[in-house]
Write an enzyme that holds these catalytic residues in place. Sequence first.
Site, PDB file in Angstrom:
ATOM      1  N   CYS A  50       0.801  -1.233   0.000  1.00 30.89           N
ATOM      2  CA  CYS A  50       0.000   0.000   0.000  1.00 30.89           C
ATOM      3  C   CYS A  50       0.828   1.274   0.000  1.00 30.89           C
ATOM      4  CB  CYS A  50      -0.961   0.006   1.195  1.00 30.89           C
ATOM      5  SG  CYS A  50      -0.144   0.353   2.770  1.00 30.89           S
ATOM      6  N   CYS A 119      12.408  -7.446  12.649  1.00 32.00           N
ATOM      7  CA  CYS A 119      12.943  -8.415  11.698  1.00 32.00           C
ATOM      8  C   CYS A 119      11.915  -8.548  10.573  1.00 32.00           C
ATOM      9  CB  CYS A 119      13.148  -9.738  12.442  1.00 32.00           C
ATOM     10  SG  CYS A 119      13.911 -11.020  11.451  1.00 32.00           S
TER      11      CYS A 119
HETATM   12 FE    FE Z   1       0.435  -1.706   3.760  1.00 29.67          FE
END
Ligand code: FE
Length: 131
Positions: A50, A119
């Site tokens: 996104c 991580c």
């Molecule tokens: Fe996203």
Amino acid sequence: MTEKNHTEQEWKEKLTPEQFDICRNKGTERPFTGEYNDCKKQGIYQCICCGSTLFDSKSKYDSGSGWPSFWRAITSDNINQVTDGSHSMKRTEVTCKSCDAHLGHVFEDGPQPTGLRYCINSASLKLKENS
Ligand code: FE
């Protein structure tokens, strides 16, 4: 409509098979294989799904784990941290707040000043290099 509202089929069309497996099905890339594991370029790491702003290269460090590691997120407003009991481990999963993409996990063995190690799978990220 927000990115969150993409259907599974739409995500499949938008992402590579590896990105889809990791981001939408909580997969994990093999260590030392990801595009950004060794990356030292300066810039901002965004969500591959996104585009949300997630991590700054300034907080990236070499953890030796085989995955891109950061000692902090740019802002806690853009991520969710969720208790994850899968694989018989108690871990904290990190997801993108705006689209729910799986990013990786956060551990408490990172460097100061936070002591945290985010991580993160390379496949979940897109580096926008500083110009
Ligand atoms: Fe996203």
